[in-house]
Each structure stands twice: as C-alpha cells, then as structure tokens.
Design a protein around this motif. Structure first.
Motif: not given
Length: 237
Positions: A80-100
């Motif tokens: 759960n912590a991993y999946n939430l952290s991924v979301i947190k990382g995307i929100i920190a860079n939002y809007p974005t097209k890809s985590p890469l």
C-alpha cells in the motif's frame, strides 16, 4: 505496583498503539483507493485538487512500525505504501504524461515511511523482493503507468493478502499481461517478465510453468516466449 507489572503495561500499551496506528492506516488507505480508483485507473486530477486525504495517509505512514517477522502486516503495509507513494510522486509532478518523464522518480525521490527515508525502488527491491521469494509482488506494485498491472480500488490487508495476491496474479496472467497466439505457438508477455526473469524462474521452473500455474487455458506444447513493449503512459482516468 511491581516493576514487572509496569513493564508489562508499557508493552501492552505499545502493542495496542501500534495495532491502532496500522489498522487506521489500512482503513484510511482502503477508503482512499475506493474513492479515487476505478477499473485500474486513478483520478489524479481529483486527488490533485484535494490532496488532504493523500497527505494524511503519507503522514500516518511515517510513524508506523512494521516487522518482516509479521509477514502479512509487513507486506500489506509496504504494498500500500508503494502504491500511495507512486500516486504522491505523480501528484508532485502533475500534470504529467508518464512517471518516466521525471528523472529519479523511482530511484532518487524519497518518501518518509515507517521510520525510513526510502525510494520506490528501495521498497520494491530491498524491502519486498529481497526478503520474500514471491513473484506475485509484480502484480500488486503499481508504477503509475498503463503497462503496470491495474491498481485495485481497495487496500491490501493482512488477513486477505494471500488471496489478493492470487487474484491479481490470475487476472494479469489471464488478461493484458499476455498476448497468446495458439496457432503459432507463441506467447508475448509484459516486459516485467523479461526484467525480472529470475523471479519467475525460481526453483528450476520456466516462465511458461509460471504462466500455466495461473492461466485458465493452459499453454500446451512448446511455446516460444517473447515480450511486448511496456506502455509508460500514465494510468489516469
């Protein structure tokens, strides 16, 4: 009051406090995923516009203590912590097209979780894969991209974890993780199976053996295995 009784009370209070904290985390994580995830897709725009729930969960996760000796709690927390952290990382860079699109997304950006300052790769490779020989992790750790197995709209919980791991693995193997051509005896798998071949070939088994363990329609005879390109586009609604 005897010294031994005082020590026992302190231990019991500590255990109760831990139990409450981790249970609150699981409960709030479950509510969060049910609110913002649908058919494997995440409502990033809604989360971005109201970040309080995500921030509360990340803050709660900072102080939680888990031990690999209590494997179900440990694994459920870190998934759960991993999946939430991924979301947190995307929100920190939002809007974005890809985590890469963001350097260090998986191996440089750190999160404060369970008393550790760690990256997403640390969680996946050091805390989970290195501690438990279980390829099913690859079907529940969701990297924020379309190519990942779908994110479920509930939390992973200690008492249901094994069943959830089994369910998600079966869904992937019988779904978009594979492209099967029975006439040509060819199967293409997600690049996850290429990148982590060792996880899928433990104890002398082959990738096809792993596939057949979970696939409803078995791959009979000699199949040639290939891999299709990973889709790194964001898994947004």
């Amino acid at each position: 009051m005897k010294k031994q009784h005082i020590i026992l009370i302190i231990i019991l209070v500590s255990i109760e406090g831990f139990s409450q904290d981790v249970n609150v985390f699981f409960s709030k994580a479950d509510t969060f995923f049910r609110t913002y995830v649908d058919v494997g897709k995440v409502a990033y725009s809604d989360i971005y516009n109201n970040q309080s729930g995500l921030n509360e969960l990340m803050k709660l996760a900072e102080a939680i203590s888990v031990s690999k000796e209590d494997a179900e709690v440990y694994q459920a927390f870190w998934i759960n912590a991993y999946n939430l952290s991924v979301i947190k990382g995307i929100i920190a860079n939002y809007p974005t097209k890809s985590p890469l699109n963001h350097a260090g997304f998986f191996d440089k950006t750190t999160y404060n979780l369970a008393g550790k300052n760690i990256t997403l790769n640390d969680i996946e490779h050091k805390l989970l894969r290195a501690q438990f020989n279980d390829a099913r992790f690859h079907f529940v750790l969701v990297c924020g991209a379309v190519g990942c197995p779908p994110l479920i709209n509930k939390a992973y919980l200690p008492n249901t974890l094994d069943a959830q791991l089994e369910t998600q693995t079966k869904k992937a193997i019988n779904g978009s993780f594979l492209k099967v051509n029975t006439k040509k005896k060819r199967v293409e798998a997600s690049q996850i199976m290429e990148w982590y071949k060792a996880d899928f070939t433990m104890n002398g088994t082959t990738e096809i053996d792993f596939i057949n363990k979970y696939r409803a329609e078995k791959l009979e005879g000699k199949y040639k295995l290939g891999y299709f390109q990973y889709d790194w586009r964001i898994n947004t609604q």
